[in-house]
Design a protein around this motif. Structure first.
Motif, mmCIF file in Angstrom:
data_model
loop_
_atom_site.group_PDB
_atom_site.id
_atom_site.type_symbol
_atom_site.label_atom_id
_atom_site.label_comp_id
_atom_site.label_asym_id
_atom_site.label_seq_id
_atom_site.Cartn_x
_atom_site.Cartn_y
_atom_site.Cartn_z
ATOM 1 N N LEU A 1 0.815 -1.208 0.000
ATOM 2 C CA LEU A 1 0.000 0.000 0.000
ATOM 3 C C LEU A 1 0.848 1.258 0.000
ATOM 4 O O LEU A 1 0.325 2.359 -0.199
ATOM 5 N N TRP A 2 2.150 1.092 0.243
ATOM 6 C CA TRP A 2 3.098 2.206 0.201
ATOM 7 C C TRP A 2 4.247 1.775 -0.696
ATOM 8 O O TRP A 2 4.833 0.715 -0.479
ATOM 9 N N PRO A 3 4.592 2.561 -1.711
ATOM 10 C CA PRO A 3 5.624 2.116 -2.664
ATOM 11 C C PRO A 3 7.000 2.031 -2.007
ATOM 12 O O PRO A 3 7.277 2.695 -1.001
ATOM 13 N N ASN A 4 7.874 1.224 -2.600
ATOM 14 C CA ASN A 4 9.215 1.083 -2.034
ATOM 15 C C ASN A 4 10.157 2.202 -2.480
ATOM 16 O O ASN A 4 11.291 2.290 -2.026
ATOM 17 N N ALA A 5 9.679 3.047 -3.377
ATOM 18 C CA ALA A 5 10.403 4.245 -3.803
ATOM 19 C C ALA A 5 9.376 5.192 -4.417
ATOM 20 O O ALA A 5 8.301 4.757 -4.853
ATOM 21 N N VAL B 1 -10.205 -14.828 3.615
ATOM 22 C CA VAL B 1 -8.770 -14.600 3.447
ATOM 23 C C VAL B 1 -8.366 -13.338 4.202
ATOM 24 O O VAL B 1 -8.995 -12.291 4.064
ATOM 25 N N GLY B 2 -7.316 -13.444 5.014
ATOM 26 C CA GLY B 2 -6.853 -12.309 5.779
ATOM 27 C C GLY B 2 -5.708 -11.576 5.105
ATOM 28 O O GLY B 2 -5.169 -12.021 4.089
ATOM 29 N N VAL B 3 -5.343 -10.454 5.675
ATOM 30 C CA VAL B 3 -4.157 -9.712 5.243
ATOM 31 C C VAL B 3 -3.050 -10.011 6.246
ATOM 32 O O VAL B 3 -3.211 -9.763 7.438
ATOM 33 N N PHE B 4 -1.959 -10.546 5.767
ATOM 34 C CA PHE B 4 -0.856 -10.862 6.683
ATOM 35 C C PHE B 4 0.050 -9.659 6.871
ATOM 36 O O PHE B 4 0.215 -9.162 7.974
ATOM 37 N N ASP B 5 0.652 -9.198 5.778
ATOM 38 C CA ASP B 5 1.600 -8.094 5.927
ATOM 39 C C ASP B 5 1.304 -6.971 4.950
ATOM 40 O O ASP B 5 0.709 -7.169 3.892
ATOM 41 N N LEU B 6 1.748 -5.781 5.335
ATOM 42 C CA LEU B 6 1.670 -4.596 4.495
ATOM 43 C C LEU B 6 3.085 -4.115 4.203
ATOM 44 O O LEU B 6 3.997 -4.268 5.016
ATOM 45 N N GLU B 7 3.267 -3.520 3.045
ATOM 46 C CA GLU B 7 4.548 -2.913 2.668
ATOM 47 C C GLU B 7 4.320 -1.432 2.413
ATOM 48 O O GLU B 7 3.245 -1.030 2.023
ATOM 49 N N ILE B 8 5.324 -0.655 2.561
ATOM 50 C CA ILE B 8 6.635 -0.882 3.127
ATOM 51 C C ILE B 8 7.025 0.400 3.858
ATOM 52 O O ILE B 8 6.678 1.504 3.406
ATOM 53 N N ILE B 9 7.744 0.256 4.934
ATOM 54 C CA ILE B 9 8.333 1.396 5.637
ATOM 55 C C ILE B 9 9.842 1.313 5.479
ATOM 56 O O ILE B 9 10.442 0.288 5.784
ATOM 57 N N ARG B 10 10.438 2.392 5.004
ATOM 58 C CA ARG B 10 11.889 2.456 4.856
ATOM 59 C C ARG B 10 12.432 3.459 5.874
ATOM 60 O O ARG B 10 11.973 4.605 5.931
ATOM 61 N N ILE B 11 13.403 3.033 6.663
ATOM 62 C CA ILE B 11 14.007 3.895 7.672
ATOM 63 C C ILE B 11 15.293 4.486 7.112
ATOM 64 O O ILE B 11 16.295 3.792 6.962
ATOM 65 N N GLY B 12 15.240 5.774 6.769
ATOM 66 C CA GLY B 12 16.408 6.478 6.263
ATOM 67 C C GLY B 12 17.001 7.391 7.319
ATOM 68 O O GLY B 12 16.624 7.355 8.493
ATOM 69 N N GLU B 13 17.916 8.239 6.902
ATOM 70 C CA GLU B 13 18.573 9.160 7.836
ATOM 71 C C GLU B 13 17.551 10.095 8.480
ATOM 72 O O GLU B 13 17.609 10.364 9.675
ATOM 73 N N ALA C 1 1.386 -7.669 10.251
ATOM 74 C CA ALA C 1 2.762 -7.172 10.215
ATOM 75 C C ALA C 1 2.911 -6.069 9.185
ATOM 76 O O ALA C 1 2.153 -5.999 8.210
ATOM 77 N N ILE C 2 3.919 -5.231 9.397
ATOM 78 C CA ILE C 2 4.377 -4.287 8.380
ATOM 79 C C ILE C 2 5.839 -4.587 8.094
ATOM 80 O O ILE C 2 6.646 -4.763 9.010
ATOM 81 N N LEU C 3 6.184 -4.665 6.825
ATOM 82 C CA LEU C 3 7.553 -4.932 6.403
ATOM 83 C C LEU C 3 8.364 -3.647 6.497
ATOM 84 O O LEU C 3 7.932 -2.592 6.034
ATOM 85 N N VAL C 4 9.553 -3.743 7.079
ATOM 86 C CA VAL C 4 10.415 -2.591 7.312
ATOM 87 C C VAL C 4 11.776 -2.833 6.672
ATOM 88 O O VAL C 4 12.355 -3.918 6.800
ATOM 89 N N ALA C 5 12.283 -1.828 5.976
ATOM 90 C CA ALA C 5 13.626 -1.878 5.405
ATOM 91 C C ALA C 5 14.478 -0.814 6.073
ATOM 92 O O ALA C 5 13.997 0.279 6.401
ATOM 93 N N GLY C 6 15.762 -1.113 6.281
ATOM 94 C CA GLY C 6 16.678 -0.172 6.910
ATOM 95 C C GLY C 6 17.685 0.372 5.912
ATOM 96 O O GLY C 6 18.489 -0.391 5.370
ATOM 97 N N ASP C 7 17.655 1.689 5.683
ATOM 98 C CA ASP C 7 18.534 2.308 4.689
ATOM 99 C C ASP C 7 19.607 3.206 5.298
ATOM 100 O O ASP C 7 20.492 3.678 4.589
ATOM 101 N N ASP C 8 19.532 3.456 6.586
ATOM 102 C CA ASP C 8 20.465 4.374 7.239
ATOM 103 C C ASP C 8 21.726 3.630 7.640
ATOM 104 O O ASP C 8 21.690 2.703 8.456
#
Length: 269
Positions: A36-40, A67-79, A100-107
């Motif tokens: 629901l949130w783009p990765n860029a 049918v349920g929703v398991f995870d949502l995308e995406i939160i990116r943690i930057g500086e 769940a929400i999928l999280v990526a770490g960019d910092d």
């Protein structure tokens, strides 16, 4: 042991959220993952946030199919990071009863990234979802050990998590021993796919594979069997296989069914 399966966003990227739920129901999945949130900025996503009609349609599809929703995308943690940037995503997750929400770490400043991750977990706490940090070799969280270090440095919040993706295990320095060492309480689901394993890919090659050209389990050289033998036997599995070339010749329904059929032998035992 039978598993709980989720149809990942990348396996059903041609679908709206409601359509993905319908495909999952017809092909044997209990859950879906939604981006629901783009990765860029400007990247592909499923449009639901701020669209009440789309949310109602998705909730109706859930009610009709179970049918349920398991995870949502995406939160990116930057500086620069403000966890309230994603308030609309948290609200949607609560409405959809996502897990769940999928999280990526960019910092690359790990201390700051750790602090921001802890803050994210705190802000997400009222919404009932875990913040699952995914290690990816082209990000600042390159392997399972880095993910564990960050989560533990954040104080291992009750809603913290580490997401294991077969692709990133196969293309990082992560070992099966590293996977076995992950605390069970931090594992909420794992993603399955295949590809050519190795450590000599460029960032561009790794990103391309991840977003456009994954292989069905068994079609590459990642030790998919070893990975899922190392993970808990009751861990839910997100089937994440995107392959634009293969998908061009098949329907979303048939692709989702094939992805699940090829995944089952590696995780049911």
């Amino acid at each position: 042991m039978t598993r709980t399966y989720s149809l990942a966003y990348l396996s059903s990227h041609r679908c709206t959220p409601a359509e993905a739920i319908g495909v999952a129901a017809k092909t044997g999945y209990s859950f879906v993952g939604l981006r629901l949130w783009p990765n860029a900025a400007g990247a592909p996503q499923q449009h639901l946030l701020g669209q009440p009609a789309a949310l109602r349609e998705t909730l109706a599809a859930q009610a009709d199919t179970g049918v349920g929703v398991f995870d949502l995308e995406i939160i990116r943690i930057g500086e620069q990071f403000d966890p309230h940037t994603w308030d609309a995503l948290y609200d949607a997750g609560a409405a959809l009863k996502a897990k769940a929400i999928l999280v990526a770490g960019d910092d690359t400043n790990e201390a700051r990234l750790t602090d921001h991750y802890a803050r994210l977990c705190e802000v997400m706490k009222p919404f009932g979802m875990t913040a699952d940090l995914e290690f990816m070799p082209w990000t600042a969280v390159k392997d399972a050990n880095a993910a564990l270090r960050i989560v533990q440095g954040a104080g291992s919040p009750a809603n913290a998590g580490i997401l294991v993706d077969a692709l990133h295990v196969g293309r990082s320095t992560t070992t099966l021993e590293d996977i076995r060492a992950l605390p069970r309480e931090l594992l909420h689901y794992a993603q399955i796919c295949d590809a050519q394993a190795g450590l000599n890919f460029t960032t561009e090659q790794m990103v391309h594979t991840a977003r456009c050209e994954r292989l069905l389990p068994g079609d590459g050289t990642i030790d998919v069997q070893g990975l899922f033998d190392a993970l808990p036997a009751d861990l839910p599995v997100s089937v994440e296989v995107v392959n634009f070339g293969r998908e061009a010749n098949t329907s979303v329904l048939n692709w989702a069914a094939e992805c699940l059929a090829k995944s089952r032998p590696f995780v049911e035992r």
